[in-house]
Design a protein around this motif. Structure first.
Motif, PDB file in Angstrom:
ATOM      1  N   PRO A 162       0.829  -1.204   0.000  1.00 11.80           N
ATOM      2  CA  PRO A 162       0.000   0.000   0.000  1.00 11.80           C
ATOM      3  C   PRO A 162       0.861   1.251   0.000  1.00 11.80           C
ATOM      4  O   PRO A 162       2.039   1.215   0.384  1.00 11.80           O
ATOM      5  N   ALA A 163       0.269   2.354  -0.428  1.00 11.97           N
ATOM      6  CA  ALA A 163       1.019   3.604  -0.539  1.00 11.97           C
ATOM      7  C   ALA A 163       1.386   4.181   0.810  1.00 11.97           C
ATOM      8  O   ALA A 163       2.428   4.824   0.956  1.00 11.97           O
ATOM      9  N   GLU A 164       0.538   3.947   1.798  1.00 10.33           N
ATOM     10  CA  GLU A 164       0.679   4.658   3.065  1.00 10.33           C
ATOM     11  C   GLU A 164       1.599   3.972   4.072  1.00 10.33           C
ATOM     12  O   GLU A 164       1.918   4.545   5.115  1.00 10.33           O
ATOM     13  N   PHE A 208      10.277   0.707   3.150  1.00 11.38           N
ATOM     14  CA  PHE A 208      11.456   1.476   2.766  1.00 11.38           C
ATOM     15  C   PHE A 208      12.082   2.169   3.982  1.00 11.38           C
ATOM     16  O   PHE A 208      11.379   2.619   4.893  1.00 11.38           O
ATOM     17  N   LYS A 209      13.399   2.303   3.935  1.00 13.90           N
ATOM     18  CA  LYS A 209      14.110   2.988   5.003  1.00 13.90           C
ATOM     19  C   LYS A 209      13.892   4.500   4.914  1.00 13.90           C
ATOM     20  O   LYS A 209      13.541   5.037   3.870  1.00 13.90           O
ATOM     21  N   ASP A 210      14.105   5.177   6.006  1.00 13.45           N
ATOM     22  CA  ASP A 210      13.999   6.636   6.046  1.00 13.45           C
ATOM     23  C   ASP A 210      15.014   7.270   5.079  1.00 13.45           C
ATOM     24  O   ASP A 210      16.105   6.719   4.846  1.00 13.45           O
ATOM     25  N   ASN A 211      14.646   8.441   4.554  1.00 15.02           N
ATOM     26  CA  ASN A 211      15.570   9.282   3.784  1.00 15.02           C
ATOM     27  C   ASN A 211      16.224   8.531   2.625  1.00 15.02           C
ATOM     28  O   ASN A 211      17.430   8.649   2.387  1.00 15.02           O
ATOM     29  N   ARG A 212      15.421   7.806   1.865  1.00 13.16           N
ATOM     30  CA  ARG A 212      15.990   6.965   0.811  1.00 13.16           C
ATOM     31  C   ARG A 212      15.885   7.574  -0.592  1.00 13.16           C
ATOM     32  O   ARG A 212      16.810   7.454  -1.392  1.00 13.16           O
ATOM     33  N   PHE A 213      14.767   8.238  -0.906  1.00 17.46           N
ATOM     34  CA  PHE A 213      14.466   8.548  -2.300  1.00 17.46           C
ATOM     35  C   PHE A 213      14.710  10.005  -2.677  1.00 17.46           C
ATOM     36  O   PHE A 213      14.395  10.927  -1.923  1.00 17.46           O
ATOM     37  N   ASP A 214      15.236  10.193  -3.890  1.00 17.76           N
ATOM     38  CA  ASP A 214      15.399  11.520  -4.470  1.00 17.76           C
ATOM     39  C   ASP A 214      14.089  12.020  -5.083  1.00 17.76           C
ATOM     40  O   ASP A 214      13.846  13.225  -5.144  1.00 17.76           O
ATOM     41  N   GLN A 266      -1.626   9.282 -11.840  1.00 19.18           N
ATOM     42  CA  GLN A 266      -3.051   8.963 -11.995  1.00 19.18           C
ATOM     43  C   GLN A 266      -3.521   7.929 -10.973  1.00 19.18           C
ATOM     44  O   GLN A 266      -4.303   7.039 -11.272  1.00 19.18           O
ATOM     45  N   ALA A 267      -3.072   8.076  -9.730  1.00 19.40           N
ATOM     46  CA  ALA A 267      -3.489   7.139  -8.688  1.00 19.40           C
ATOM     47  C   ALA A 267      -3.627   7.787  -7.325  1.00 19.40           C
ATOM     48  O   ALA A 267      -4.166   7.180  -6.402  1.00 19.40           O
ATOM     49  N   PHE A 268      -3.163   9.015  -7.185  1.00 17.01           N
ATOM     50  CA  PHE A 268      -3.099   9.680  -5.888  1.00 17.01           C
ATOM     51  C   PHE A 268      -4.468   9.771  -5.213  1.00 17.01           C
ATOM     52  O   PHE A 268      -4.578   9.721  -3.983  1.00 17.01           O
ATOM     53  N   HIS A 269      -5.534   9.903  -5.997  1.00 11.24           N
ATOM     54  CA  HIS A 269      -6.870  10.077  -5.437  1.00 11.24           C
ATOM     55  C   HIS A 269      -7.347   8.870  -4.629  1.00 11.24           C
ATOM     56  O   HIS A 269      -8.289   8.984  -3.854  1.00 11.24           O
ATOM     57  N   TRP A 270      -6.696   7.721  -4.811  1.00 11.51           N
ATOM     58  CA  TRP A 270      -7.076   6.532  -4.056  1.00 11.51           C
ATOM     59  C   TRP A 270      -6.468   6.499  -2.664  1.00 11.51           C
ATOM     60  O   TRP A 270      -6.848   5.663  -1.843  1.00 11.51           O
ATOM     61  N   PHE A 271      -5.523   7.383  -2.399  1.00 14.07           N
ATOM     62  CA  PHE A 271      -4.753   7.292  -1.162  1.00 14.07           C
ATOM     63  C   PHE A 271      -5.485   7.955   0.008  1.00 14.07           C
ATOM     64  O   PHE A 271      -6.332   8.835  -0.174  1.00 14.07           O
ATOM     65  N   ASN A 272      -5.098   7.551   1.206  1.00 13.69           N
ATOM     66  CA  ASN A 272      -5.362   8.356   2.389  1.00 13.69           C
ATOM     67  C   ASN A 272      -4.298   9.444   2.388  1.00 13.69           C
ATOM     68  O   ASN A 272      -3.121   9.176   2.624  1.00 13.69           O
ATOM     69  N   PHE A 273      -4.689  10.665   2.068  1.00  9.67           N
ATOM     70  CA  PHE A 273      -3.717  11.727   1.813  1.00  9.67           C
ATOM     71  C   PHE A 273      -2.799  11.974   3.002  1.00  9.67           C
ATOM     72  O   PHE A 273      -1.574  12.045   2.855  1.00  9.67           O
ATOM     73  N   GLU A 274      -3.388  12.111   4.185  1.00  7.75           N
ATOM     74  CA  GLU A 274      -2.591  12.442   5.371  1.00  7.75           C
ATOM     75  C   GLU A 274      -1.547  11.364   5.641  1.00  7.75           C
ATOM     76  O   GLU A 274      -0.368  11.667   5.891  1.00  7.75           O
ATOM     77  N   GLN A 275      -1.958  10.102   5.577  1.00  7.23           N
ATOM     78  CA  GLN A 275      -1.022   9.016   5.851  1.00  7.23           C
ATOM     79  C   GLN A 275       0.043   8.907   4.761  1.00  7.23           C
ATOM     80  O   GLN A 275       1.218   8.637   5.049  1.00  7.23           O
ATOM     81  N   PHE A 333       1.203  11.362   2.779  1.00  6.93           N
ATOM     82  CA  PHE A 333       2.145  12.475   2.901  1.00  6.93           C
ATOM     83  C   PHE A 333       3.149  12.209   4.029  1.00  6.93           C
ATOM     84  O   PHE A 333       4.344  12.511   3.898  1.00  6.93           O
ATOM     85  N   ARG A 334       2.672  11.637   5.117  1.00  7.20           N
ATOM     86  CA  ARG A 334       3.572  11.317   6.230  1.00  7.20           C
ATOM     87  C   ARG A 334       4.613  10.290   5.780  1.00  7.20           C
ATOM     88  O   ARG A 334       5.811  10.416   6.087  1.00  7.20           O
ATOM     89  N   GLU A 335       4.170   9.268   5.042  1.00 10.68           N
ATOM     90  CA  GLU A 335       5.087   8.240   4.559  1.00 10.68           C
ATOM     91  C   GLU A 335       6.075   8.818   3.534  1.00 10.68           C
ATOM     92  O   GLU A 335       7.276   8.494   3.551  1.00 10.68           O
ATOM     93  N   ALA A 336       5.568   9.654   2.639  1.00 11.56           N
ATOM     94  CA  ALA A 336       6.430  10.256   1.630  1.00 11.56           C
ATOM     95  C   ALA A 336       7.529  11.097   2.274  1.00 11.56           C
ATOM     96  O   ALA A 336       8.707  11.019   1.875  1.00 11.56           O
TER      97      ALA A 336
END
Length: 256
Positions: free
Chosen positions: A94-96, A100-106, A112-121, A123-126
């Protein structure tokens, strides 16, 4: 129904797994200009995460510029039909909530999938998995445009025939994600056009991938696209038409 609502996760998987081969064949890919716009904000091209990757359209492009691409989706059917490359690693997640480890991605992309997410959760994961100075890029495309008479027929089908069968999250797409607050210090927005040359059969194949069509078909035991096809055959006077998908991209980051 959100990715994070575990009791409904199988419903969400089934929604996208059933048509996974058609997604690969008929869903539009994204223009070079969109990626180049995003990349101007990216500091390093080491690690990228394509979240809700589907059949890997965005991951395919990212793999040409990033050393390593992680691509995740909740649908095993989608992942089974995803584009393969040596530097793309697919996982079902799942997206939320990811391993993955902290501080990994550039860069993190959501196409075309963001609308399916729990936004708050999400964003916290991202924010957790982005490197300092990392970038989140999210984009969505609107209902396609062809010419007035054809657009009217497709619009009637979209709003009135299968309209009641869209998930409530679809409203975010209709609003071009303009109703979503991105909790980042900087948010840049740009519009693009996905342009394709399609035959009627290609258009019908694309419409057949709509989740609302699958739900309508399940409830009524008939395919609503057949009637649309018959209607469009009377309006489709050329072999192929230019199909335009108006596309909006959001690029979010804390500091550059």
């Amino acid at each position: 129904m959100k990715f994070s609502e575990i009791e409904n996760i199988n419903d969400m998987k089934n929604l996208f797994s059933a048509n996974s081969e058609n997604y690969e064949r008929f869903r539009p890919d994204y223009p070079d200009a969109l990626y180049k716009y995003i990349f101007q904000y990216v500091r390093s091209f080491d690690q990228a995460w394509d979240c809700a990757t589907g059949n890997g359209q965005a991951a395919k492009y990212l793999s040409t510029v990033f050393k390593q691409v992680e691509a995740s989706d909740i649908s095993d059917g989608q992942l089974d039909n995803a584009y393969q490359n040596f530097n793309i690693h697919y996982r079902q997640s799942p997206a939320e909530s990811t391993p993955f480890k902290d501080n990994r991605f550039d860069l993190i992309t959501v196409a075309q999938a963001f609308h399916w997410f729990n936004f708050e959760q999400f964003f916290r994961e991202a924010k957790r998995v982005l490197k300092p100075g990392g970038v989140l890029a999210v984009w969505t495309y609107d209902l396609l445009k062809i010419e007035d008479r054809i657009d009217q027929a497709i619009g009637d089908f979209y709003h009135n025939v299968v309209g009641p069968y869209w998930e409530s999250e679809r409203k975010h797409v209709d609003r071009r994600y303009g109703d979503v607050k991105f909790p980042f210090r900087h948010v840049q927005t740009e519009t693009f056009s996905i342009k394709k040359e399609w035959s009627l059969q290609q258009l019908i194949g694309y419409v057949q991938t709509w989740s609302s069509v699958a739900k309508y078909q399940k409830d009524h035991r008939e395919n609503p696209v057949n009637a649309l096809h018959d209607q469009l055959k009377q309006l489709w006077t050329h072999g192929v038409y230019e199909i335009i998908f108006p596309t909006t991209v959001f690029v979010a980051f804390e500091d550059q």
